[in-house]
Design an enzyme around this catalytic site. Structure first.
Site, PDB file in Angstrom:
ATOM      1  CG  ASP A 330      29.651  31.208  33.583  1.00  0.00           C
ATOM      2  OD1 ASP A 330      28.686  31.014  32.314  1.00  0.00           O
ATOM      3  OD2 ASP A 330      30.768  29.961  33.762  1.00  0.00           O
ATOM      4  CG  ASN A 711      40.188  67.883  64.698  1.00  0.00           C
ATOM      5  OD1 ASN A 711      39.128  67.812  64.904  1.00  0.00           O
ATOM      6  ND2 ASN A 711      40.332  68.556  63.666  1.00  0.00           N
TER       7      ASN A 711
END
Length: 883
Positions: A330, A711
């Protein structure tokens, strides 16, 4: 009654409009009741509010989450409670983080409702009454005055200098001057219907009476509310990529499990042992930490964006902004400061004066060699005296009130070292003529050098034909030139008279022309240049006049000339032909005088071209397009409606902040890639290690609990640490990644395979060697687990960049990663000495000599990666030269 809603009331004469009601008495209670039963109250439907439970449930809608849930359930069923518990914790943490970030009140349609929840003056049963706006029906006669918010769409039947602020609906930066004359039936743009007022807009000056023609959902603002309830936001590239990635991982894990089962069955393994082996492989293959790492990465980016005035309402929009290929911006208040400012003054002696400074204040100067010029002072007298606004400095603050153009003109005396009050004290004003929309000028009678002077201020077109012949031609040329430069042109004229009651004289003299503009934000040019360098295309979408829009677009390098401009009227002829519209848009970068519906169609057309579209806006008229776009960016000072429809809000309304948001979005995606690289390469190494050992008939190298520990102690710390990595230089110097491009590209695949190969080769060769030496399995696993921990610790530094040497990236860019590596080593060494973890993990302490030996072996992955990056940088250099 319903049929009257379809009429083009702006094209109707006042007499026809008054057939909706009784002009003297208004509607009766029976008429109001009947119309409310038929059309409903003047309220808007509220959008369905998203509950906290719905947001929480949304966090679990991902293929990767589904895989984790299945793995957790299987682990629980087979008695692997530690595995199941860990996966459950992962899921809860991820859901909690995502919910906390995304919990925002959905306020779009509700905000629209609040905008028309007010009192209004209505003629009912022959008397004026103060009623709730929701009680209005078509045919009600309402009274409007300065400061009042318009309660419904209405056709004006009386006006007295009525000016309405309609920017939130039309995008126009200047107030709309209203009139009662019937308009052209072909006019469709709301901003061009001068005899209509719209719900939610505000009366700035004057007063009037109007007949309500539309209420609730049938108003312009109601139509927007309806579109907001119907539109749905598309997924960001990150979400689409992660879904494709999750599906790929799921298939790979399933295929690997089948292959492993076949190998184990071929080797004659017991069914239960084979099942536990498959569980161990699934645990190693699933990147459990990825959902958390991704959520944390986006959360960190959102906090960094907030520091740069970009507020994120939806986490996925962080990376979405970084992926955008086209920004539709705009103009008013976004690219410009939304304050009228005088830029040029033309005097009748031929001088063209530049005026510096911006906005509603006296900062700046009028650049003139002779400040005592009588021409300039006459010009300033008229501009100041034929003026109904105020501008003054209180302490360090400038305060103003009134029409935007009038306020801008009052700044001029300050810029010459004087003030409006000083001019007023020095001038004997006899009579003032306020601005009337029918006249389109304001005027003043004042005495000067013993003579009565008539001075007037208004649009150039009002005075052009009344100027004396020897002044007209040159002034007309200058007015045309100013207009071509995108300036709004006003004229100051005067005549010597003996009668302060006379009308506008037939022969007027020019006191001067003034060119005004809504100035461009200072940072915008650089921001647009940076977007262009980053491969992002920019276009302007505005409700303003085409010439004004084009002039500003050329100044900020969005457009080169008229070929880049298209108006809403021109769009109307092709907007329903999607193929033609998509083709026409190829060279258009300025869209002027467009309606809200056209903004939506523009977004859709660009999306059909394959663009990933971000659109900015601040008014209600922008909300549907923001909802339709891939990333809606609202201005912080805009309406609640717009902010509710957007996924990102700019706290400072500055277009330049979008660049900061794009940059942070790209950083976050790069960091997510680093996490994927780390998790997938280490997971692949663990899977290959298990599969090779099974293929060659060797005992499983690591137990399921050890894989889970691996992990947790490495990836579980380092993947989170990686998302805190500072952005790499050059993020804004390459084009956006295609939305169709997956997480894995050629670079990622090659590096993942290389890293997995090195870790697998080293781990498997050690395992084979130890088994051939006849070492006890438990002792060998203890050593192999330490080696894998060290390998993954080293690899965490490799993934900090896909091309830059680890030795050229300052550790100060991510102290947390260094801390996570030391912490991982410390935790693992501590676990070797704690009886409980010794029993759970089947591990024991290592000697210092053994630790140093394995440390040296694990460093091999760092060496291999550095050599590979040298070749990558050379290849990129050659490609750049060819490019």
């Amino acid at each position: 009654m319903k049929n009257t809603l379809k009429q083009d009331w702006h094209a109707a004469e006042v007499d026809e409009v008054l057939k909706l009601t009784d002009a003297q008495r208004g509607l009766t209670d029976d008429e109001v009741r009947q119309r409310q039963e038929e059309l409903g109250k003047n309220v808007l439907p509220t959008g369905k509010q998203v509950s906290l439970a719905a947001i929480l449930w949304h966090q679990f809608k991902s293929p990767l989450i589904y895989v984790l849930v299945v793995a957790g359930v299987i682990s629980l069923l087979v008695g692997e409670h530690l595995d199941a518990g860990f996966i459950g914790i992962i899921l809860l943490i991820n859901a909690g983080l995502g919910t906390w970030q995304e919990w925002r009140a959905e306020s779009g349609a509700q905000s629209l409702q609040e905008m028309i929840k007010l009192k209004t003056s209505v003629m009912r049963n022959g008397t004026w009454q103060e009623l709730d706006a929701e009680a209005l029906v078509p045919g009600d006669v309402i009274r409007l005055e300065s400061g009042v918010q318009v309660p419904a769409d209405a056709r004006l039947v009386e006006v007295n200098n009525l000016q309405v602020e309609e920017a939130m609906l039309t995008g126009e930066s200047l107030p709309a001057h209203k009139e009662t004359a019937a308009g052209d039936a072909q006019t469709t743009n709301a901003g061009d219907k001068k005899n209509l007022v719209y719900a939610g807009t505000t009366v700035l000056v004057g007063r009037g009476r109007a007949v309500v023609t539309a209420t609730g959902l049938h108003t312009e603002i109601g139509k927007i509310a309806d579109s907001l309830n119907q539109e749905d936001t598309s997924q960001t590239p990150l979400i689409e990529r992660m879904e494709r990635f999750s599906r790929m991982i799921s298939v790979i894990i399933l295929v690997a499990a089948v292959i492993l089962g076949g190998i184990g069955w071929w080797h004659g393994m017991e069914l239960m042992d084979l099942f536990f082996l498959a569980i161990a492989m699934v645990v190693s293959a699933i990147p459990e930490g990825l959902p958390i790492a991704m959520t944390v990465a986006l959360s960190i980016a959102s906090r960094r964006m907030a520091k740069r005035n970009v507020i994120v309402r939806k986490l996925s929009a962080v990376e979405g902004l970084g992926s955008c290929t086209y920004i539709l911006s705009d103009k008013t208040g976004t690219l410009t400061v939304d304050q009228q400012t005088v830029r040029q003054i033309y005097l009748p002696d031929g001088q063209t004066l530049a005026v510096t400074g911006e906005g509603y204040n006296g900062e700046g100067e009028i650049q003139i060699d002779n400040p005592d010029s009588e021409h300039l002072h006459r010009f300033l007298r008229i501009a100041t005296l034929a003026n109904e606004s105020t501008l003054e400095k209180k302490g360090e603050e400038w305060r103003y009130k009134g029409d935007a153009v009038d306020v801008a003109l009052l700044a001029l005396p300050y810029k010459l070292g004087s003030s409006p009050d000083e001019i007023g004290r020095e001038t004997d004003v006899q009579r003032e003529i306020p601005y009337e929309s029918e006249n389109k000028y304001s005027a003043v009678y004042y005495h000067r050098n013993g003579r009565l002077v008539f001075g007037a201020k208004g649009a150039w077109e009002v005075f052009e034909d009344k100027l004396v012949e020897d002044e007209k031609e040159q002034a007309a040329e200058m007015a045309e030139k100013m207009a071509a430069d995108g300036l709004r042109v006003l004229a100051m004229v005067y005549s010597i008279t003996d009668d302060d009651t006379s009308d506008l004289a037939e022969e007027l003299h020019l006191a001067g022309l003034v060119g005004l503009i809504d100035p461009i934000r200072p940072e915008v040019k650089d921001a647009i240049a940076e977007c262009h360098e980053a491969g992002i295309k920019i276009a302007m979408v505005t409700g303003d006049h085409p010439l004004t829009a084009l002039a500003i677009a050329k100044e900020i390098n969005i457009a080169d000339g008229p070929d880049n401009l298209i108006s809403g009227a021109e769009l109307r002829d092709i907007e329903d032909d999607e193929a033609t519209l998509v083709e026409v848009l190829r060279d258009k970068t300025v869209f002027a005088r467009v309606s809200p519906a056209q903004k939506q169609k523009l977004v859709k057309a660009f999306q059909q071209r394959g663009e990933y579209v971000a659109i900015t806006g601040d008014g209600v008229n922008d909300a549907p397009a923001l909802r339709q776009s891939n990333v809606g960016v609202a201005m912080g000072s805009g309406t609640d409606v717009t902010r509710g429809a957007a996924s990102i809000v700019l706290k400072d309304d500055n277009f330049a902040s979008i660049v900061a948001g794009v940059e942070e979005g790209r950083y976050s995606y790069d960091n997510i890639r680093k996490v994927v690289f780390l998790l997938l390469s280490t997971a692949a190494a663990e899977v290959f290690l298990i599969m090779l050992s099974t293929l060659f008939g060797l005992p499983k190298p690591l137990t399921a609990v050890q894989i889970l520990w691996l992990n947790v102690v490495t990836n579980g710390l380092q993947d989170i640490a990686l998302v805190f990595e500072r952005g790499e230089p050059g993020a804004m110097k390459h084009p956006p990644r295609s939305p169709e491009e997956g997480i894995f590209d050629r670079q990622m695949i090659s590096q993942t395979v290389l890293a997995a190969f090195v870790m697998t080769a080293l781990g498997f060769s050690l395992w084979v060697s130890w088994m051939n030496q006849g070492r006890e399995e438990v002792s060998a696993r203890n050593d192999l687990l330490l080696v894998m921990v060290l390998l993954q610790n080293f690899h965490a530094f490799n993934v900090r960049s896909e091309t830059r040497s680890v030795f050229r990236i300052p550790i100060s860019h991510n102290y947390l990663l260094l801390l996570s590596v030391f912490l991982a080593q410390g935790i693992h060494i501590a676990a070797m000495h704690i009886p409980l973890t010794q029993r759970l993990l089947e591990i024991e302490p290592e000697s210092l000599d053994e630790w140093f030996t394995y440390f040296g072996l694990a460093a091999l992955i760092l060496v291999v990666s550095e050599i590979y990056k040298v070749f990558v940088r050379r290849r990129e250099g050659r490609e750049q030269k060819v490019g």
